[in-house]
Scaffold this motif. Structure first.
Motif, PDB file in Angstrom:
ATOM      1  N   GLN A  40      54.660  32.613  40.077  1.00 44.65           N
ATOM      2  CA  GLN A  40      55.065  33.943  39.654  1.00 44.65           C
ATOM      3  C   GLN A  40      54.456  34.952  40.612  1.00 44.65           C
ATOM      4  OE1 GLN A  40      55.220  34.765  35.413  1.00 44.65           O
ATOM      5  NE2 GLN A  40      54.465  32.685  35.091  1.00 44.65           N
ATOM      6  N   HIS A  41      55.187  36.018  40.844  1.00 49.84           N
ATOM      7  CA  HIS A  41      54.810  37.007  41.850  1.00 49.84           C
ATOM      8  C   HIS A  41      54.874  38.391  41.202  1.00 49.84           C
ATOM      9  CE1 HIS A  41      54.695  38.691  45.945  1.00 49.84           C
ATOM     10  NE2 HIS A  41      55.574  39.558  45.498  1.00 49.84           N
ATOM     11  N   TYR A  42      53.762  39.125  41.262  1.00 48.75           N
ATOM     12  CA  TYR A  42      53.706  40.502  40.770  1.00 48.75           C
ATOM     13  C   TYR A  42      53.393  41.412  41.951  1.00 48.75           C
ATOM     14  CZ  TYR A  42      53.297  38.464  36.105  1.00 48.75           C
ATOM     15  OH  TYR A  42      53.520  37.754  34.957  1.00 48.75           O
ATOM     16  N   ASN A  43      54.122  42.503  42.063  1.00 48.09           N
ATOM     17  CA  ASN A  43      53.873  43.479  43.114  1.00 48.09           C
ATOM     18  C   ASN A  43      53.638  44.844  42.474  1.00 48.09           C
ATOM     19  OD1 ASN A  43      53.691  44.357  45.872  1.00 48.09           O
ATOM     20  ND2 ASN A  43      55.640  45.394  45.519  1.00 48.09           N
ATOM     21  N   ILE A  44      52.465  45.408  42.714  1.00 51.30           N
ATOM     22  CA  ILE A  44      52.139  46.749  42.221  1.00 51.30           C
ATOM     23  C   ILE A  44      52.357  47.700  43.395  1.00 51.30           C
ATOM     24  CG2 ILE A  44      50.363  48.204  41.197  1.00 51.30           C
ATOM     25  CD1 ILE A  44      49.041  45.460  40.314  1.00 51.30           C
ATOM     26  N   TYR A  50      50.283  56.267  47.969  1.00 48.06           N
ATOM     27  CA  TYR A  50      49.830  55.713  49.249  1.00 48.06           C
ATOM     28  C   TYR A  50      51.025  55.030  49.921  1.00 48.06           C
ATOM     29  CZ  TYR A  50      45.356  56.300  46.883  1.00 48.06           C
ATOM     30  OH  TYR A  50      44.285  56.820  46.197  1.00 48.06           O
ATOM     31  N   PRO A  51      51.792  55.760  50.724  1.00 48.20           N
ATOM     32  CA  PRO A  51      53.017  55.209  51.314  1.00 48.20           C
ATOM     33  C   PRO A  51      52.802  53.874  52.033  1.00 48.20           C
ATOM     34  CG  PRO A  51      52.877  57.557  51.739  1.00 48.20           C
ATOM     35  CD  PRO A  51      51.557  57.144  51.127  1.00 48.20           C
ATOM     36  N   GLY A  52      53.670  52.908  51.679  1.00 50.94           N
ATOM     37  CA  GLY A  52      53.648  51.594  52.313  1.00 50.94           C
ATOM     38  C   GLY A  52      52.552  50.665  51.841  1.00 50.94           C
ATOM     39  N   LYS A  53      51.790  51.058  50.824  1.00 52.45           N
ATOM     40  CA  LYS A  53      50.654  50.250  50.360  1.00 52.45           C
ATOM     41  C   LYS A  53      50.962  49.635  48.998  1.00 52.45           C
ATOM     42  CE  LYS A  53      48.496  51.719  53.964  1.00 52.45           C
ATOM     43  NZ  LYS A  53      48.646  50.973  55.169  1.00 52.45           N
ATOM     44  N   GLY A  54      50.250  48.553  48.671  1.00 50.23           N
ATOM     45  CA  GLY A  54      50.460  47.914  47.381  1.00 50.23           C
ATOM     46  C   GLY A  54      49.491  46.781  47.139  1.00 50.23           C
ATOM     47  N   ILE A  55      49.637  46.177  45.974  1.00 46.66           N
ATOM     48  CA  ILE A  55      48.822  45.033  45.574  1.00 46.66           C
ATOM     49  C   ILE A  55      49.780  43.928  45.158  1.00 46.66           C
ATOM     50  CG2 ILE A  55      47.118  44.162  43.923  1.00 46.66           C
ATOM     51  CD1 ILE A  55      46.227  47.128  43.571  1.00 46.66           C
ATOM     52  N   THR A  56      49.544  42.736  45.668  1.00 45.06           N
ATOM     53  CA  THR A  56      50.355  41.580  45.312  1.00 45.06           C
ATOM     54  C   THR A  56      49.476  40.583  44.572  1.00 45.06           C
ATOM     55  OG1 THR A  56      51.736  41.873  47.259  1.00 45.06           O
ATOM     56  CG2 THR A  56      51.788  39.718  46.207  1.00 45.06           C
ATOM     57  N   ILE A  57      49.985  40.072  43.460  1.00 44.13           N
ATOM     58  CA  ILE A  57      49.296  39.035  42.692  1.00 44.13           C
ATOM     59  C   ILE A  57      50.247  37.853  42.584  1.00 44.13           C
ATOM     60  CG2 ILE A  57      48.205  38.424  40.506  1.00 44.13           C
ATOM     61  CD1 ILE A  57      47.839  41.504  40.073  1.00 44.13           C
ATOM     62  N   ASP A  58      49.809  36.710  43.081  1.00 43.21           N
ATOM     63  CA  ASP A  58      50.602  35.484  43.005  1.00 43.21           C
ATOM     64  C   ASP A  58      49.917  34.490  42.092  1.00 43.21           C
ATOM     65  OD1 ASP A  58      52.733  36.090  44.821  1.00 43.21           O
ATOM     66  OD2 ASP A  58      51.288  35.883  46.453  1.00 43.21           O
ATOM     67  N   LEU A  60      50.083  30.540  40.882  1.00 37.75           N
ATOM     68  CA  LEU A  60      50.629  29.216  41.168  1.00 37.75           C
ATOM     69  C   LEU A  60      49.874  28.230  40.297  1.00 37.75           C
ATOM     70  CD1 LEU A  60      52.359  27.200  42.730  1.00 37.75           C
ATOM     71  CD2 LEU A  60      50.600  27.184  44.493  1.00 37.75           C
ATOM     72  N   SER A  61      50.551  27.742  39.251  1.00 37.77           N
ATOM     73  CA  SER A  61      49.907  26.898  38.238  1.00 37.77           C
ATOM     74  C   SER A  61      48.654  27.603  37.748  1.00 37.77           C
ATOM     75  CB  SER A  61      49.611  25.517  38.798  1.00 37.77           C
ATOM     76  OG  SER A  61      50.818  24.851  39.078  1.00 37.77           O
ATOM     77  N   GLU A  62      47.472  27.024  37.940  1.00 35.20           N
ATOM     78  CA  GLU A  62      46.248  27.666  37.455  1.00 35.20           C
ATOM     79  C   GLU A  62      45.512  28.449  38.540  1.00 35.20           C
ATOM     80  OE1 GLU A  62      45.332  23.424  38.508  1.00 35.20           O
ATOM     81  OE2 GLU A  62      46.692  24.256  37.061  1.00 35.20           O
ATOM     82  N   PHE A  63      46.139  28.651  39.690  1.00 32.29           N
ATOM     83  CA  PHE A  63      45.525  29.400  40.787  1.00 32.29           C
ATOM     84  C   PHE A  63      46.075  30.816  40.828  1.00 32.29           C
ATOM     85  CE2 PHE A  63      45.469  24.959  42.096  1.00 32.29           C
ATOM     86  CZ  PHE A  63      44.123  24.784  42.351  1.00 32.29           C
ATOM     87  N   ILE A  64      45.244  31.746  41.308  1.00 27.06           N
ATOM     88  CA  ILE A  64      45.669  33.138  41.430  1.00 27.06           C
ATOM     89  C   ILE A  64      45.247  33.661  42.805  1.00 27.06           C
ATOM     90  CG2 ILE A  64      43.552  34.036  40.378  1.00 27.06           C
ATOM     91  CD1 ILE A  64      45.339  36.226  39.089  1.00 27.06           C
ATOM     92  N   ARG A  65      46.114  34.471  43.409  1.00 30.29           N
ATOM     93  CA  ARG A  65      45.802  35.079  44.706  1.00 30.29           C
ATOM     94  C   ARG A  65      46.087  36.573  44.621  1.00 30.29           C
ATOM     95  NH1 ARG A  65      49.205  33.808  50.084  1.00 30.29           N
ATOM     96  NH2 ARG A  65      50.794  34.766  48.798  1.00 30.29           N
ATOM     97  N   PHE A  66      45.122  37.376  45.082  1.00 28.73           N
ATOM     98  CA  PHE A  66      45.285  38.817  45.176  1.00 28.73           C
ATOM     99  C   PHE A  66      45.418  39.174  46.649  1.00 28.73           C
ATOM    100  CE2 PHE A  66      43.013  38.318  41.230  1.00 28.73           C
ATOM    101  CZ  PHE A  66      43.558  39.278  40.409  1.00 28.73           C
ATOM    102  N   LYS A  67      46.383  39.997  46.968  1.00 32.43           N
ATOM    103  CA  LYS A  67      46.528  40.490  48.338  1.00 32.43           C
ATOM    104  C   LYS A  67      46.566  42.012  48.265  1.00 32.43           C
ATOM    105  CE  LYS A  67      49.395  40.238  52.452  1.00 32.43           C
ATOM    106  NZ  LYS A  67      50.646  39.725  53.018  1.00 32.43           N
ATOM    107  N   THR A  78      36.677  51.445  45.366  1.00 33.54           N
ATOM    108  CA  THR A  78      36.877  50.498  44.277  1.00 33.54           C
ATOM    109  C   THR A  78      35.745  49.486  44.184  1.00 33.54           C
ATOM    110  OG1 THR A  78      38.171  49.015  45.669  1.00 33.54           O
ATOM    111  CG2 THR A  78      39.387  50.673  44.430  1.00 33.54           C
ATOM    112  N   VAL A  79      35.404  49.163  42.955  1.00 35.14           N
ATOM    113  CA  VAL A  79      34.449  48.102  42.647  1.00 35.14           C
ATOM    114  C   VAL A  79      35.004  47.413  41.406  1.00 35.14           C
ATOM    115  CG1 VAL A  79      32.095  47.533  41.956  1.00 35.14           C
ATOM    116  CG2 VAL A  79      32.503  49.434  43.523  1.00 35.14           C
ATOM    117  N   GLY A  80      35.043  46.096  41.425  1.00 41.87           N
ATOM    118  CA  GLY A  80      35.578  45.397  40.265  1.00 41.87           C
ATOM    119  C   GLY A  80      35.443  43.898  40.415  1.00 41.87           C
ATOM    120  N   LEU A  81      36.394  43.201  39.863  1.00 43.06           N
ATOM    121  CA  LEU A  81      36.400  41.750  39.838  1.00 43.06           C
ATOM    122  C   LEU A  81      36.222  41.153  41.234  1.00 43.06           C
ATOM    123  CD1 LEU A  81      36.898  39.184  38.114  1.00 43.06           C
ATOM    124  CD2 LEU A  81      39.315  39.452  38.641  1.00 43.06           C
ATOM    125  N   LEU A  82      36.807  41.779  42.223  1.00 45.85           N
ATOM    126  CA  LEU A  82      36.725  41.263  43.598  1.00 45.85           C
ATOM    127  C   LEU A  82      35.556  41.840  44.375  1.00 45.85           C
ATOM    128  CD1 LEU A  82      40.533  41.391  44.435  1.00 45.85           C
ATOM    129  CD2 LEU A  82      39.191  39.449  43.646  1.00 45.85           C
TER     130      LEU A  82
END
Length: 89
Positions: A40-44, A50-58, A60-67, A78-82
């Protein structure tokens, strides 16, 4: 893989509610797609502020990737989970 069809769907909490509607996050639009059975793919889209900027969350099964597509001008305070954007701690 699991034979249970619900295992193919993302299960999440948002704003303290299970499976809360996720059309917007912090005022930014969220787009969702499911390219494969277990992906599953989420794009914020941060374009409105912020023109041209975003956050992608992928997911895959039990794995998660933030871009994070942005620089210090977008994520510098920002300060948080990452961790802290500047130091990674």
């Amino acid at each position: 893989g699991s034979p249970n069809p619900k295992d193919e769907e993302a299960q999440y909490w948002y704003n303290g509610k299970y499976q809360e509607d996720l059309q917007h996050m912090a005022g930014f639009p969220v787009a969702w797609s499911k390219p494969t059975t277990y992906t599953q793919h989420y794009n914020i889209d941060l374009d409105s502020q912020y023109p041209g900027k975003g956050i992608t969350i992928d997911l895959l099964s039990e794995f998660i990737r933030f871009k994070l597509n942005g620089d210090e001008s977008v994520f510098g305070n920002t300060v948080g989970l990452l961790g802290d954007f500047r130091t990674g701690k």
